[in-house]
Design a protein around this motif. Sequence first.
Motif, PDB file in Angstrom:
ATOM      1  N   GLY A 158      -5.603  61.849  75.646  1.00 18.89           N
ATOM      2  CA  GLY A 158      -6.221  61.408  74.399  1.00 18.89           C
ATOM      3  C   GLY A 158      -7.533  62.113  74.148  1.00 18.89           C
ATOM      4  N   SER A 159      -8.243  62.452  75.231  1.00 27.26           N
ATOM      5  CA  SER A 159      -9.509  63.175  75.158  1.00 27.26           C
ATOM      6  C   SER A 159      -9.809  63.692  76.566  1.00 27.26           C
ATOM      7  CB  SER A 159     -10.643  62.270  74.664  1.00 27.26           C
ATOM      8  OG  SER A 159     -10.936  61.264  75.631  1.00 27.26           O
ATOM      9  N   TYR A 160     -10.939  64.339  76.716  1.00 21.49           N
ATOM     10  CA  TYR A 160     -11.309  64.863  78.035  1.00 21.49           C
ATOM     11  C   TYR A 160     -11.417  63.737  79.062  1.00 21.49           C
ATOM     12  CZ  TYR A 160     -14.024  67.221  81.660  1.00 21.49           C
ATOM     13  OH  TYR A 160     -14.472  67.723  82.859  1.00 21.49           O
ATOM     14  N   ASP A 161     -11.901  62.581  78.646  1.00 24.63           N
ATOM     15  CA  ASP A 161     -12.119  61.458  79.564  1.00 24.63           C
ATOM     16  C   ASP A 161     -10.970  60.462  79.576  1.00 24.63           C
ATOM     17  OD1 ASP A 161     -14.742  62.261  80.385  1.00 24.63           O
ATOM     18  OD2 ASP A 161     -15.486  61.601  78.432  1.00 24.63           O
ATOM     19  N   SER A 162      -9.898  60.758  78.867  1.00 23.57           N
ATOM     20  CA  SER A 162      -8.797  59.794  78.766  1.00 23.57           C
ATOM     21  C   SER A 162      -7.456  60.460  79.026  1.00 23.57           C
ATOM     22  CB  SER A 162      -8.790  59.134  77.376  1.00 23.57           C
ATOM     23  OG  SER A 162      -7.719  58.228  77.263  1.00 23.57           O
ATOM     24  N   VAL A 163      -7.099  60.501  80.306  1.00 25.42           N
ATOM     25  CA  VAL A 163      -5.791  61.009  80.722  1.00 25.42           C
ATOM     26  C   VAL A 163      -5.040  59.852  81.374  1.00 25.42           C
ATOM     27  CG1 VAL A 163      -4.540  62.667  82.160  1.00 25.42           C
ATOM     28  CG2 VAL A 163      -6.725  63.319  81.121  1.00 25.42           C
ATOM     29  N   SER A 164      -3.821  59.623  80.940  1.00 28.45           N
ATOM     30  CA  SER A 164      -3.025  58.531  81.509  1.00 28.45           C
ATOM     31  C   SER A 164      -1.636  59.037  81.888  1.00 28.45           C
ATOM     32  CB  SER A 164      -2.910  57.371  80.520  1.00 28.45           C
ATOM     33  OG  SER A 164      -2.274  57.794  79.322  1.00 28.45           O
ATOM     34  N   LEU A 165      -0.967  58.285  82.741  1.00 33.10           N
ATOM     35  CA  LEU A 165       0.347  58.669  83.249  1.00 33.10           C
ATOM     36  C   LEU A 165       1.363  57.587  82.952  1.00 33.10           C
ATOM     37  CD1 LEU A 165      -0.882  59.608  86.856  1.00 33.10           C
ATOM     38  CD2 LEU A 165      -0.816  61.128  84.859  1.00 33.10           C
ATOM     39  N   GLU A 166       2.575  57.988  82.650  1.00 30.85           N
ATOM     40  CA  GLU A 166       3.683  57.054  82.503  1.00 30.85           C
ATOM     41  C   GLU A 166       4.753  57.421  83.518  1.00 30.85           C
ATOM     42  OE1 GLU A 166       7.174  56.011  79.279  1.00 30.85           O
ATOM     43  OE2 GLU A 166       5.164  56.477  78.507  1.00 30.85           O
ATOM     44  N   LEU A 167       5.077  56.474  84.394  1.00 28.35           N
ATOM     45  CA  LEU A 167       6.065  56.732  85.430  1.00 28.35           C
ATOM     46  C   LEU A 167       7.478  56.447  84.918  1.00 28.35           C
ATOM     47  CD1 LEU A 167       4.228  55.232  88.538  1.00 28.35           C
ATOM     48  CD2 LEU A 167       3.874  57.399  87.365  1.00 28.35           C
ATOM     49  N   GLY A 168       8.445  56.925  85.640  1.00 28.16           N
ATOM     50  CA  GLY A 168       9.825  56.789  85.205  1.00 28.16           C
ATOM     51  C   GLY A 168      10.312  55.354  85.125  1.00 28.16           C
ATOM     52  N   ASP A 169       9.707  54.448  85.903  1.00 27.58           N
ATOM     53  CA  ASP A 169      10.129  53.041  85.881  1.00 27.58           C
ATOM     54  C   ASP A 169       9.321  52.205  84.903  1.00 27.58           C
ATOM     55  OD1 ASP A 169       7.690  52.980  87.139  1.00 27.58           O
ATOM     56  OD2 ASP A 169       8.438  52.192  89.050  1.00 27.58           O
ATOM     57  N   GLY A 170       8.509  52.861  84.059  1.00 29.91           N
ATOM     58  CA  GLY A 170       7.749  52.144  83.043  1.00 29.91           C
ATOM     59  C   GLY A 170       6.332  51.788  83.447  1.00 29.91           C
ATOM     60  N   ARG A 171       5.958  51.945  84.700  1.00 23.78           N
ATOM     61  CA  ARG A 171       4.586  51.661  85.109  1.00 23.78           C
ATOM     62  C   ARG A 171       3.647  52.733  84.537  1.00 23.78           C
ATOM     63  NH1 ARG A 171       4.650  51.201  91.474  1.00 23.78           N
ATOM     64  NH2 ARG A 171       6.035  53.023  91.169  1.00 23.78           N
ATOM     65  N   THR A 172       2.381  52.366  84.349  1.00 20.60           N
ATOM     66  CA  THR A 172       1.401  53.278  83.768  1.00 20.60           C
ATOM     67  C   THR A 172       0.162  53.349  84.653  1.00 20.60           C
ATOM     68  OG1 THR A 172       0.460  51.508  82.407  1.00 20.60           O
ATOM     69  CG2 THR A 172       2.180  52.884  81.399  1.00 20.60           C
ATOM     70  N   VAL A 173      -0.546  54.469  84.534  1.00 21.89           N
ATOM     71  CA  VAL A 173      -1.777  54.693  85.305  1.00 21.89           C
ATOM     72  C   VAL A 173      -2.829  55.240  84.364  1.00 21.89           C
ATOM     73  CG1 VAL A 173      -2.859  55.938  87.212  1.00 21.89           C
ATOM     74  CG2 VAL A 173      -0.460  55.201  87.406  1.00 21.89           C
ATOM     75  N   GLU A 174      -3.993  54.568  84.332  1.00 21.28           N
ATOM     76  CA  GLU A 174      -5.131  55.106  83.596  1.00 21.28           C
ATOM     77  C   GLU A 174      -5.954  55.930  84.584  1.00 21.28           C
ATOM     78  OE1 GLU A 174      -7.385  56.233  80.605  1.00 21.28           O
ATOM     79  OE2 GLU A 174      -5.662  54.880  80.337  1.00 21.28           O
TER      80      GLU A 174
ATOM     81  N   PRO B 299       2.236  45.959  94.860  1.00 17.32           N
ATOM     82  CA  PRO B 299       3.489  46.669  94.562  1.00 17.32           C
ATOM     83  C   PRO B 299       4.195  46.179  93.305  1.00 17.32           C
ATOM     84  CG  PRO B 299       3.782  45.152  96.399  1.00 17.32           C
ATOM     85  CD  PRO B 299       2.313  45.186  96.106  1.00 17.32           C
ATOM     86  N   GLY B 300       3.894  44.968  92.857  1.00 20.39           N
ATOM     87  CA  GLY B 300       4.551  44.448  91.665  1.00 20.39           C
ATOM     88  C   GLY B 300       3.790  44.712  90.387  1.00 20.39           C
ATOM     89  N   ALA B 301       2.635  45.331  90.451  1.00 18.26           N
ATOM     90  CA  ALA B 301       1.820  45.577  89.254  1.00 18.26           C
ATOM     91  C   ALA B 301       2.487  46.613  88.353  1.00 18.26           C
ATOM     92  CB  ALA B 301       0.428  46.030  89.660  1.00 18.26           C
ATOM     93  N   ARG B 302       2.207  46.513  87.063  1.00 16.79           N
ATOM     94  CA  ARG B 302       2.794  47.430  86.089  1.00 16.79           C
ATOM     95  C   ARG B 302       1.780  48.431  85.552  1.00 16.79           C
ATOM     96  NH1 ARG B 302       7.560  48.017  86.953  1.00 16.79           N
ATOM     97  NH2 ARG B 302       7.934  48.753  84.829  1.00 16.79           N
ATOM     98  N   HIS B 303       0.492  48.119  85.726  1.00 20.09           N
ATOM     99  CA  HIS B 303      -0.544  49.024  85.220  1.00 20.09           C
ATOM    100  C   HIS B 303      -1.644  49.167  86.269  1.00 20.09           C
ATOM    101  CE1 HIS B 303      -3.080  51.172  82.405  1.00 20.09           C
ATOM    102  NE2 HIS B 303      -4.079  50.362  82.719  1.00 20.09           N
ATOM    103  N   PHE B 304      -2.075  50.407  86.477  1.00 19.00           N
ATOM    104  CA  PHE B 304      -3.129  50.703  87.447  1.00 19.00           C
ATOM    105  C   PHE B 304      -4.225  51.491  86.747  1.00 19.00           C
ATOM    106  CE2 PHE B 304       0.991  50.541  89.483  1.00 19.00           C
ATOM    107  CZ  PHE B 304       0.798  49.660  90.543  1.00 19.00           C
ATOM    108  N   ASP B 305      -5.462  51.173  87.081  1.00 17.41           N
ATOM    109  CA  ASP B 305      -6.615  51.859  86.486  1.00 17.41           C
ATOM    110  C   ASP B 305      -7.498  52.397  87.608  1.00 17.41           C
ATOM    111  OD1 ASP B 305      -8.911  52.715  85.187  1.00 17.41           O
ATOM    112  OD2 ASP B 305      -8.941  51.028  83.771  1.00 17.41           O
ATOM    113  N   VAL B 306      -7.546  53.732  87.726  1.00 18.83           N
ATOM    114  CA  VAL B 306      -8.393  54.366  88.742  1.00 18.83           C
ATOM    115  C   VAL B 306      -9.404  55.293  88.085  1.00 18.83           C
ATOM    116  CG1 VAL B 306      -6.690  54.208  90.604  1.00 18.83           C
ATOM    117  CG2 VAL B 306      -6.661  56.194  89.073  1.00 18.83           C
ATOM    118  N   SER B 307      -9.698  55.043  86.810  1.00 21.99           N
ATOM    119  CA  SER B 307     -10.669  55.888  86.104  1.00 21.99           C
ATOM    120  C   SER B 307     -12.037  55.823  86.761  1.00 21.99           C
ATOM    121  CB  SER B 307     -10.755  55.483  84.631  1.00 21.99           C
ATOM    122  OG  SER B 307     -11.083  54.104  84.502  1.00 21.99           O
ATOM    123  N   VAL B 308     -12.339  54.672  87.397  1.00 24.36           N
ATOM    124  CA  VAL B 308     -13.539  54.536  88.247  1.00 24.36           C
ATOM    125  C   VAL B 308     -13.007  54.278  89.655  1.00 24.36           C
ATOM    126  CG1 VAL B 308     -15.684  53.306  88.675  1.00 24.36           C
ATOM    127  CG2 VAL B 308     -14.842  53.571  86.307  1.00 24.36           C
TER     128      VAL B 308
END
Length: 272
Positions: A216-232, A254-263
């Motif tokens: 989305g921008s230099y500071d906003s890269v996210s990932l979408e995994l094949g099973d629908g989980r997302t990573v910020e 292990p059951g989470a659907r969204h992970f945020d490691v931006s910090v």
Amino acid sequence: MAGGATTAEHGERQQDTSGPPRRSGLLGRLGPRRPHAALVLALALLLLAGGALWLLYGSRWTHVERVSVSGTGVLTQAQVREAAEVPVGEPLVSVDTDAIESRLLRKLPRIDSVEVTRSWPHGIVLKVVERTPVLIVESTGNGGKYVEVDAKGVRFATVSEALRGVPVLELALSRTGSQAASLRRFGGDRLVREAVRVAGELPNAVARAVRTVKVGSYDSVSLELGDGRTVEWGSGERGGAKARALTALMKAAPGARHFDVSVPTAPASSGS
């Protein structure tokens, strides 16, 4: 008798009047022939040099007869030979290997590097290293085709289908607000390189599962995994720390659907 010359003195006078002493033995025999020996040596060297030049340039024994290609994967050996334009039939010593390398890199962008060497007495060897795609970008206005991007951020080939196992890069760039400012500041190519940088830092288990990398921008890269989980992921900075934080977070939740490691010092997960 007292006033006459002795036999020894008579012999000395004879030696004194005979001029410079004569050379004897092997030294005497070789001395007068030195100029002739030097001439023979010079002629021999001239003939040797002429023979070497004839062997390299005039003789068919050292002309190019074959072109060998190695290292190809997607490209064919025929494609590489055609682009190389090796002058078959020309003297091997006069082939411009640098020019061949330049032609290959210019005509076949899929080639990352190439080594061109002579294989005496008749061959030219082309050792090719092809680029490996780490992301593909959907090509707008090109019939739904995709452009392959390598680890250096170079867009090098267009393919008709998304490659299996290679994430799709989605540039979700707005022309307004902070995203527009990021685009103006860094440019589209820099943002693509940041996405490549992120893809290269991912843990192996995650990298194999990534389906889409969104920028989305230099500071906003996210990932979408094949099973629908997302990573910020955030920016491409501190990628190693973010990879370690994501690995630990996925094990802890292990059951989470969204992970945020931006910090990375304060990772978070949500959903179940």
